[in-house]
Scaffold this motif. Structure first.
Motif, PDB file in Angstrom:
ATOM      1  N   SER B 107    -110.134   1.989 -30.894  1.00 34.88           N
ATOM      2  CA  SER B 107    -108.781   1.443 -30.552  1.00 34.88           C
ATOM      3  C   SER B 107    -108.441   1.024 -28.901  1.00 34.88           C
ATOM      4  O   SER B 107    -109.578   1.306 -28.462  1.00 34.88           O
ATOM      5  N   THR B 113    -109.615   2.390 -20.329  1.00 38.75           N
ATOM      6  CA  THR B 113    -110.258   2.261 -19.249  1.00 38.75           C
ATOM      7  C   THR B 113    -111.100   1.274 -18.975  1.00 38.75           C
ATOM      8  O   THR B 113    -111.019   0.665 -17.745  1.00 38.75           O
ATOM      9  N   LEU B 114    -111.901   0.870 -19.870  1.00 39.66           N
ATOM     10  CA  LEU B 114    -112.954  -0.184 -19.898  1.00 39.66           C
ATOM     11  C   LEU B 114    -112.085  -1.394 -19.558  1.00 39.66           C
ATOM     12  O   LEU B 114    -112.370  -2.248 -18.581  1.00 39.66           O
ATOM     13  N   LEU B 118    -112.348  -3.584 -16.129  1.00 36.36           N
ATOM     14  CA  LEU B 118    -113.072  -5.024 -15.863  1.00 36.36           C
ATOM     15  C   LEU B 118    -112.060  -5.969 -15.676  1.00 36.36           C
ATOM     16  O   LEU B 118    -112.280  -6.936 -14.965  1.00 36.36           O
ATOM     17  N   ARG B 121    -111.915  -5.194 -11.855  1.00 31.58           N
ATOM     18  CA  ARG B 121    -112.878  -5.372 -10.921  1.00 31.58           C
ATOM     19  C   ARG B 121    -113.440  -6.771 -10.941  1.00 31.58           C
ATOM     20  O   ARG B 121    -113.988  -7.470 -10.140  1.00 31.58           O
ATOM     21  N   ARG B 122    -113.218  -7.510 -12.037  1.00 33.80           N
ATOM     22  CA  ARG B 122    -113.903  -8.704 -12.314  1.00 33.80           C
ATOM     23  C   ARG B 122    -112.968  -9.872 -12.757  1.00 33.80           C
ATOM     24  O   ARG B 122    -113.218 -10.779 -12.967  1.00 33.80           O
ATOM     25  N   GLY B 123    -111.646  -9.625 -13.040  1.00 34.87           N
ATOM     26  CA  GLY B 123    -110.784 -10.352 -13.683  1.00 34.87           C
ATOM     27  C   GLY B 123    -111.212 -10.758 -15.117  1.00 34.87           C
ATOM     28  O   GLY B 123    -110.576 -11.721 -15.437  1.00 34.87           O
ATOM     29  N   PHE B 124    -111.655  -9.755 -15.744  1.00 37.03           N
ATOM     30  CA  PHE B 124    -112.385 -10.179 -17.039  1.00 37.03           C
ATOM     31  C   PHE B 124    -111.574  -9.775 -18.055  1.00 37.03           C
ATOM     32  O   PHE B 124    -111.132  -8.558 -17.971  1.00 37.03           O
ATOM     33  N   VAL B 125    -110.837 -10.554 -19.023  1.00 37.82           N
ATOM     34  CA  VAL B 125    -110.202  -9.768 -19.690  1.00 37.82           C
ATOM     35  C   VAL B 125    -110.748  -9.659 -21.233  1.00 37.82           C
ATOM     36  O   VAL B 125    -111.387 -10.414 -22.069  1.00 37.82           O
ATOM     37  N   VAL B 126    -110.934  -8.516 -21.643  1.00 39.11           N
ATOM     38  CA  VAL B 126    -111.890  -8.201 -22.840  1.00 39.11           C
ATOM     39  C   VAL B 126    -110.951  -8.465 -24.114  1.00 39.11           C
ATOM     40  O   VAL B 126    -109.857  -8.301 -24.217  1.00 39.11           O
ATOM     41  N   ASP B 127    -111.907  -9.134 -25.224  1.00 33.46           N
ATOM     42  CA  ASP B 127    -111.235  -9.528 -26.291  1.00 33.46           C
ATOM     43  C   ASP B 127    -112.055  -8.213 -27.177  1.00 33.46           C
ATOM     44  O   ASP B 127    -112.884  -8.498 -27.932  1.00 33.46           O
ATOM     45  N   HIS B 130    -113.825  -8.459 -30.516  1.00 31.17           N
ATOM     46  CA  HIS B 130    -115.221  -8.882 -30.577  1.00 31.17           C
ATOM     47  C   HIS B 130    -116.214  -7.958 -29.979  1.00 31.17           C
ATOM     48  O   HIS B 130    -117.391  -8.137 -29.715  1.00 31.17           O
ATOM     49  N   VAL B 131    -115.886  -6.742 -29.745  1.00 32.35           N
ATOM     50  CA  VAL B 131    -116.712  -5.663 -28.965  1.00 32.35           C
ATOM     51  C   VAL B 131    -117.262  -4.667 -29.913  1.00 32.35           C
ATOM     52  O   VAL B 131    -116.477  -4.024 -30.930  1.00 32.35           O
ATOM     53  N   THR B 132    -118.494  -4.363 -30.084  1.00 33.94           N
ATOM     54  CA  THR B 132    -119.092  -3.236 -30.807  1.00 33.94           C
ATOM     55  C   THR B 132    -119.735  -2.623 -29.704  1.00 33.94           C
ATOM     56  O   THR B 132    -120.846  -2.974 -28.979  1.00 33.94           O
TER      57      THR B 132
END
Lengths: 146, 146
Positions: B107, B113-114, B118, B121-127, B130-132
């Motif tokens: 979920s 936290t991940l 992200l 620290r990186r400006g990365f927006v997780v989708d 699409h994550v496994t």
DNA sequence: ATTAATGCAAACGGTTTGCACTACT
DNA sequence: AGTAGTGCAAACCGTTTGCATTAAT
């Protein structure tokens, strides 16, 4: 000391009753000059660049052997293709921007909170080298015009 | 309200000049009774169970359409195959045990936290969809004998 | 009547396999 | 001599494509 002892590979193979062949040398040469991660078919291409007679199945079979030896590991990229990387790199996953297609390494440090919380909450031990986090990188989320 | 308004789908298609066909009905029936995630070929099989005359390409083409409509999304499983899930499920990723092969949902809460670090620290927006995350589940890490 | 969608068959790409042959040890 | 490894070709799997035909609008 960037990489494992490529020089000792022939002997490590022979110690297991395996053999050192020209085809394996080509692949190992390619691997030894590879940074980061590569797909299997990329490796086939790069071997072909060295020796046009390279046969895919030989490359894949050798990759299996090298994985047994602990020389490479494989995971899966965001598009599902096999991705190999050379050890002993720090165990890491990948960050992949679905917008621009760029990939970055995701260090254990980056993923520490995730790894910890999954272990704490679920007893799940993450194998980071098989992890690819997909999303949008800073540049694609927040495009700064020239 | 577990799922999107399947009833309105025919009209949503027609509003776009697209059509409501028996084959699409089969797939949508299958999807509407699907929990979690399925691979494309699993969907083909399940459709075949309903209508043995099901053709794979029709299923895949319809999945494309449904993805355009926002009815399903697809990501990639740990073995690289396409995985579809039905919207509007809460966005979630997957936890996959490389030992026993079981998958669980991950979920947004699990991954908070991940996702946060992200972004910070990186400006990365997780989708997340699409994550496994691959690793070993509690049962496989710490086998409790009978 | 239009034209989206289907069925079919063929092609795809990356990877795997079977087998007779080659060549490392 | 023994057997690991190769080359080749064919098979694999999930997915995609081209095209003539069917059928929803």
């Amino acid at each position: 000391m960037t990489s494992p002892s490529w020089e000792s590979l022939p002997d490590r193979l022979r110690a297991r009753g395996l053999r050192w062949t020209p085809q394996r040398r080509v692949l190992v040469d390619v691997l030894s000059s590879t940074r980061g991660h590569v797909t299997g078919s990329e490796l086939v291409e790069r071997c072909r660049a060295v020796d046009p007679a390279t046969i895919p199945s030989t490359v894949y079979r050798t990759l299996d052997v090298l994985e047994d030896l602990g020389v490479v590991r494989h995971g899966h990229g965001p598009d599902g293709r096999e991705e190999f990387h050379v050890l002993p790199e720090a165990e890491h996953g990948h960050l992949h921007c679905e917008s621009c297609g760029t990939s970055w390494d995701l260090s254990l440090d980056d993923a520490r909170t995730l790894v910890r919380s999954l272990r704490a909450r679920r007893g799940f031990v993450v194998d980071l080298s098989h992890v690819t986090i997909v999303g949008r990188c800073a540049g694609c989320v927040d495009p700064t015009p020239p």
